[in-house]
Each structure stands twice: as C-alpha cells, then as structure tokens.
Write a protein that holds these residues in place. Sequence first.
Motif, PDB file in Angstrom:
ATOM      1  N   ALA A  21     -38.760  -6.964 -91.671  1.00  0.00           N
ATOM      2  CA  ALA A  21     -39.814  -6.334 -90.886  1.00  0.00           C
ATOM      3  C   ALA A  21     -39.292  -5.909 -89.518  1.00  0.00           C
ATOM      4  O   ALA A  21     -39.871  -5.045 -88.870  1.00  0.00           O
ATOM      5  CB  ALA A  21     -40.954  -7.311 -90.709  1.00  0.00           C
ATOM      6  N   HIS A  22     -38.192  -6.519 -89.074  1.00  0.00           N
ATOM      7  CA  HIS A  22     -37.667  -6.191 -87.746  1.00  0.00           C
ATOM      8  C   HIS A  22     -36.317  -5.505 -87.853  1.00  0.00           C
ATOM      9  O   HIS A  22     -35.434  -5.972 -88.558  1.00  0.00           O
ATOM     10  CB  HIS A  22     -37.522  -7.468 -86.917  1.00  0.00           C
ATOM     11  CG  HIS A  22     -38.815  -8.198 -86.776  1.00  0.00           C
ATOM     12  ND1 HIS A  22     -39.051  -9.411 -87.358  1.00  0.00           N
ATOM     13  CD2 HIS A  22     -39.966  -7.839 -86.164  1.00  0.00           C
ATOM     14  CE1 HIS A  22     -40.290  -9.782 -87.095  1.00  0.00           C
ATOM     15  NE2 HIS A  22     -40.865  -8.846 -86.375  1.00  0.00           N
ATOM     16  N   SER A  23     -36.180  -4.411 -87.154  1.00  0.00           N
ATOM     17  CA  SER A  23     -34.878  -3.749 -87.146  1.00  0.00           C
ATOM     18  C   SER A  23     -33.881  -4.594 -86.370  1.00  0.00           C
ATOM     19  O   SER A  23     -32.719  -4.708 -86.745  1.00  0.00           O
ATOM     20  CB  SER A  23     -34.990  -2.365 -86.520  1.00  0.00           C
ATOM     21  OG  SER A  23     -35.462  -2.468 -85.196  1.00  0.00           O
ATOM     22  N   ILE A  24     -34.377  -5.180 -85.299  1.00  0.00           N
ATOM     23  CA  ILE A  24     -33.501  -5.968 -84.433  1.00  0.00           C
ATOM     24  C   ILE A  24     -34.236  -7.206 -83.991  1.00  0.00           C
ATOM     25  O   ILE A  24     -35.432  -7.150 -83.662  1.00  0.00           O
ATOM     26  CB  ILE A  24     -33.084  -5.127 -83.210  1.00  0.00           C
ATOM     27  CG1 ILE A  24     -32.201  -3.996 -83.704  1.00  0.00           C
ATOM     28  CG2 ILE A  24     -32.432  -5.983 -82.135  1.00  0.00           C
ATOM     29  CD1 ILE A  24     -31.357  -3.338 -82.735  1.00  0.00           C
ATOM     30  N   ARG A  25     -33.522  -8.310 -84.011  1.00  0.00           N
ATOM     31  CA  ARG A  25     -34.154  -9.562 -83.599  1.00  0.00           C
ATOM     32  C   ARG A  25     -33.162 -10.361 -82.749  1.00  0.00           C
ATOM     33  O   ARG A  25     -32.032 -10.609 -83.177  1.00  0.00           O
ATOM     34  CB  ARG A  25     -34.525 -10.333 -84.859  1.00  0.00           C
ATOM     35  CG  ARG A  25     -35.203 -11.611 -84.574  1.00  0.00           C
ATOM     36  CD  ARG A  25     -35.644 -12.289 -85.839  1.00  0.00           C
ATOM     37  NE  ARG A  25     -35.997 -13.637 -85.469  1.00  0.00           N
ATOM     38  CZ  ARG A  25     -36.903 -14.381 -86.056  1.00  0.00           C
ATOM     39  NH1 ARG A  25     -37.544 -13.901 -87.095  1.00  0.00           N
ATOM     40  NH2 ARG A  25     -37.166 -15.591 -85.635  1.00  0.00           N
ATOM     41  N   LEU A  26     -33.576 -10.709 -81.559  1.00  0.00           N
ATOM     42  CA  LEU A  26     -32.741 -11.548 -80.690  1.00  0.00           C
ATOM     43  C   LEU A  26     -33.395 -12.913 -80.579  1.00  0.00           C
ATOM     44  O   LEU A  26     -34.611 -12.993 -80.308  1.00  0.00           O
ATOM     45  CB  LEU A  26     -32.644 -10.956 -79.269  1.00  0.00           C
ATOM     46  CG  LEU A  26     -31.620  -9.852 -78.992  1.00  0.00           C
ATOM     47  CD1 LEU A  26     -31.961  -8.588 -79.754  1.00  0.00           C
ATOM     48  CD2 LEU A  26     -31.544  -9.559 -77.512  1.00  0.00           C
ATOM     49  N   ASP A  27     -32.618 -13.971 -80.831  1.00  0.00           N
ATOM     50  CA  ASP A  27     -33.139 -15.327 -80.676  1.00  0.00           C
ATOM     51  C   ASP A  27     -32.295 -16.076 -79.658  1.00  0.00           C
ATOM     52  O   ASP A  27     -31.083 -16.225 -79.842  1.00  0.00           O
ATOM     53  CB  ASP A  27     -33.115 -16.062 -82.025  1.00  0.00           C
ATOM     54  CG  ASP A  27     -34.203 -15.557 -82.954  1.00  0.00           C
ATOM     55  OD1 ASP A  27     -35.383 -15.735 -82.620  1.00  0.00           O
ATOM     56  OD2 ASP A  27     -33.864 -14.946 -83.990  1.00  0.00           O
ATOM     57  N   ASP A  28     -32.962 -16.520 -78.609  1.00  0.00           N
ATOM     58  CA  ASP A  28     -32.290 -17.280 -77.530  1.00  0.00           C
ATOM     59  C   ASP A  28     -30.985 -16.610 -77.127  1.00  0.00           C
ATOM     60  O   ASP A  28     -29.951 -17.270 -76.969  1.00  0.00           O
ATOM     61  CB  ASP A  28     -32.018 -18.729 -77.977  1.00  0.00           C
ATOM     62  CG  ASP A  28     -33.322 -19.446 -78.303  1.00  0.00           C
ATOM     63  OD1 ASP A  28     -34.331 -19.157 -77.643  1.00  0.00           O
ATOM     64  OD2 ASP A  28     -33.316 -20.257 -79.252  1.00  0.00           O
ATOM     65  N   PHE A  29     -31.045 -15.322 -76.962  1.00  0.00           N
ATOM     66  CA  PHE A  29     -29.817 -14.568 -76.667  1.00  0.00           C
ATOM     67  C   PHE A  29     -29.523 -14.580 -75.163  1.00  0.00           C
ATOM     68  O   PHE A  29     -30.380 -14.241 -74.343  1.00  0.00           O
ATOM     69  CB  PHE A  29     -29.954 -13.120 -77.161  1.00  0.00           C
ATOM     70  CG  PHE A  29     -28.706 -12.314 -76.938  1.00  0.00           C
ATOM     71  CD1 PHE A  29     -27.620 -12.461 -77.786  1.00  0.00           C
ATOM     72  CD2 PHE A  29     -28.598 -11.434 -75.864  1.00  0.00           C
ATOM     73  CE1 PHE A  29     -26.448 -11.745 -77.578  1.00  0.00           C
ATOM     74  CE2 PHE A  29     -27.443 -10.713 -75.652  1.00  0.00           C
ATOM     75  CZ  PHE A  29     -26.361 -10.874 -76.518  1.00  0.00           C
ATOM     76  N   SER A  30     -28.313 -14.994 -74.834  1.00  0.00           N
ATOM     77  CA  SER A  30     -27.854 -14.936 -73.441  1.00  0.00           C
ATOM     78  C   SER A  30     -26.540 -14.170 -73.407  1.00  0.00           C
ATOM     79  O   SER A  30     -25.767 -14.218 -74.370  1.00  0.00           O
ATOM     80  CB  SER A  30     -27.623 -16.349 -72.883  1.00  0.00           C
ATOM     81  OG  SER A  30     -28.816 -17.097 -72.921  1.00  0.00           O
ATOM     82  N   ALA A  31     -26.310 -13.459 -72.321  1.00  0.00           N
ATOM     83  CA  ALA A  31     -25.068 -12.679 -72.206  1.00  0.00           C
ATOM     84  C   ALA A  31     -24.436 -12.954 -70.856  1.00  0.00           C
ATOM     85  O   ALA A  31     -25.141 -13.142 -69.847  1.00  0.00           O
ATOM     86  CB  ALA A  31     -25.374 -11.188 -72.364  1.00  0.00           C
ATOM     87  N   TYR A  32     -23.135 -12.982 -70.841  1.00  0.00           N
ATOM     88  CA  TYR A  32     -22.382 -13.352 -69.643  1.00  0.00           C
ATOM     89  C   TYR A  32     -21.266 -12.357 -69.386  1.00  0.00           C
ATOM     90  O   TYR A  32     -20.700 -11.794 -70.318  1.00  0.00           O
ATOM     91  CB  TYR A  32     -21.720 -14.724 -69.829  1.00  0.00           C
ATOM     92  CG  TYR A  32     -22.657 -15.796 -70.331  1.00  0.00           C
ATOM     93  CD1 TYR A  32     -23.262 -16.686 -69.442  1.00  0.00           C
ATOM     94  CD2 TYR A  32     -22.935 -15.907 -71.701  1.00  0.00           C
ATOM     95  CE1 TYR A  32     -24.131 -17.672 -69.915  1.00  0.00           C
ATOM     96  CE2 TYR A  32     -23.802 -16.882 -72.167  1.00  0.00           C
ATOM     97  CZ  TYR A  32     -24.395 -17.761 -71.279  1.00  0.00           C
ATOM     98  OH  TYR A  32     -25.246 -18.719 -71.750  1.00  0.00           O
TER      99      TYR A  32
END
Length: 271
Positions: A21-32
């Motif tokens: 159902a989702h094209s994109i899904r971020l879960d607890d995403f962190s970027a550094y």
Amino acid sequence: MSPAKLSLVSDNQSSNPDVEAHSIRLDDFSAYYGKNCIISDVNLKLPNKGVTCLIGPSGTGKSTILRWLNRINEDTENASFSGTIKVLGRDFISGYPDVTELRRRVGMVFQQPCVFPCSIYDNMLMGLRGRKLSEMQARDSVEQGLKSASLWDEVSHRLETRADALSLGQQQRLCLARALVLKPDVLLLDEPTASIDPVSSRAIEDLVMSLGNKISVVMVTHNIGQAKRISDHVVFICDGKVVEQGPRTHMFSSHCSAKTKTYITEEFCDC
Ligand SMILES: Nc1ncnc2c1ncn2[C@@H]1O[C@H](COP(=O)(O)OP(=O)(O)OP(=O)(O)O)[C@@H](O)[C@H]1O
Ligand SMILES: [Mg+2]
C-alpha cells in the motif's frame, strides 16, 4: 506549452506482487553526516499514488531524505543512516542488490538541471543504454518522454544539438523527461522549479499533478503556494524531525498544528 501527456508512467504497480500500500516507508529513520544527526527518528508512509510535498526551512534535511531514498548518499563521504526504508515493499538496500534497479524504479530530478554534455537525443537514452532497443523503439521512447515533459514541441527539430545549450527551464524538463522514459514507480523531485521561469514552472506543476494520478511523486518545495496547488499530502519537516504530516486539506486548514500554521502562513519556523 501543451498540457502534459501521460504515456510514460509505470505499469509495474499493477503487475508486481511486491508492491504494498505504501510506495515508500521509513521506520525510525535517522541520517548522519559524520557525527551530526541530520534526520532523527523519522517515520513516514507515503502512498502508492499522489503527490507528497516535503516542506520545511532550509538545512532541515529534506534533500538528505531524498538522497537516501535514491541511495545517492551511499556514495557520499561521511553519510550514514540507521533505521529502515522500504521502497515498493522491499528493503531499500538488501531488497535491491543492484542499485540500478532501485534507481530505475525510483527516479530523481535535482534542483539544478543536470544534463550530460551530449545531444538532447543521447541524454534521453542514457538510462536505456542496457536495453536492446531498435532505432525505431529508441526514437519512440525519446519522443514520448519529451512529450510527457512538454518539451517535444520546442526541441523536436534539434534533437542532435547539445543539451547544455538549452535554457535552464528546458534543461529541467529534459531531466524530467529522462527520468520518465524509465517508467518509474516513484519520482523524487528536489525543488524542480526553483531555478526556472514561472511558465516552465507551471508546466512542471501540471505534469506533476498528472503523474500523481498514476505513481507516487515526492517533491521538495519552498514554494508554499505550489505545495497548496499540487499536493495530495504534505510533510512538514523541521530540524530533522517531522513536525506534522497529513492530507493537503488538513495541512492547509485551520485544523493543522500551530507550528504548521505559522510556517505556511508566515513562512517562518518557531519549532
Ligand atoms: N555531504 C554533506 N556533508 C556534511 N553535511 C552535509 C552534507 N550535505 C548536507 N549536509 C548538511 O545537512 C543538513 C541538511 O541538508 P539538506 O541539504 O538535507 O537540507 P535541506 O532541507 O534540503 O535544505 P534546503 O532547503 O536549503 O535545500 C545541512 O545542515 C547541510 O549543511
Ligand atoms: Mg535541499
């Protein structure tokens, strides 16, 4: 400029069982970048169709999110992440051992038009190099792509001229056409109208809205009026965190949060 025609959108979604159902899904995403945390514990579920606008102040991490979705940041020194991203139902790294497949399904257009120093025609065929197309198929793909981005009428008589001789607005539409020719399921647009004139900008807005009927378009914009015109969903990001997200009708209504209201009415952030 003629209205955008949509002959080039993906037909993968109806035939591909791994599309959720989702094209994109971020879960607890962190970027550094190095030790600096730029994006912190973001959770996002973007629908399979429609236009999602990412809005928020400068330096808040919007481009960083797009650069991870397309795995460009994998090649960026000092860039790292934690958490998970799923693209079309698959982990964006282990689910795409060949990054080319990910980039074919998730197209990206940058703020500054990025054309190759060769002809318009060759630019259009860059992403199709691995496929064995006949001369006629190649010409058809080029024509369809350029028509989809409302550029065909302006360049059909000079396909062999260098792409970097086009105006900025034309170059940006060429970049869009080049992305569309690969029939992406998801299109990432990082401020695609920031460096172009209002007429070209409206042509791109029309195209984005048409595309949103078929695929998922994720577009970063600083132009609040533009987000109001074209979005189905809005994600407001500040300081690396999602402040609020929801349908356009909510985000631009009196029911949105006070912080969102301040940002969209005064273009000022008090987060
Ligand atoms: N390669 C890099 N190395 C180190 N820091 C970076 C790098 N790229 C971006 N940053 C920093 O990460 C932060 C977020 O940048 P990003 O480009 O994602 O912001 P943005 O929300 O897209 O901003 P804008 O609206 O101005 O385009 C900024 O502080 C920026 O300086
Ligand atoms: Mg940016």
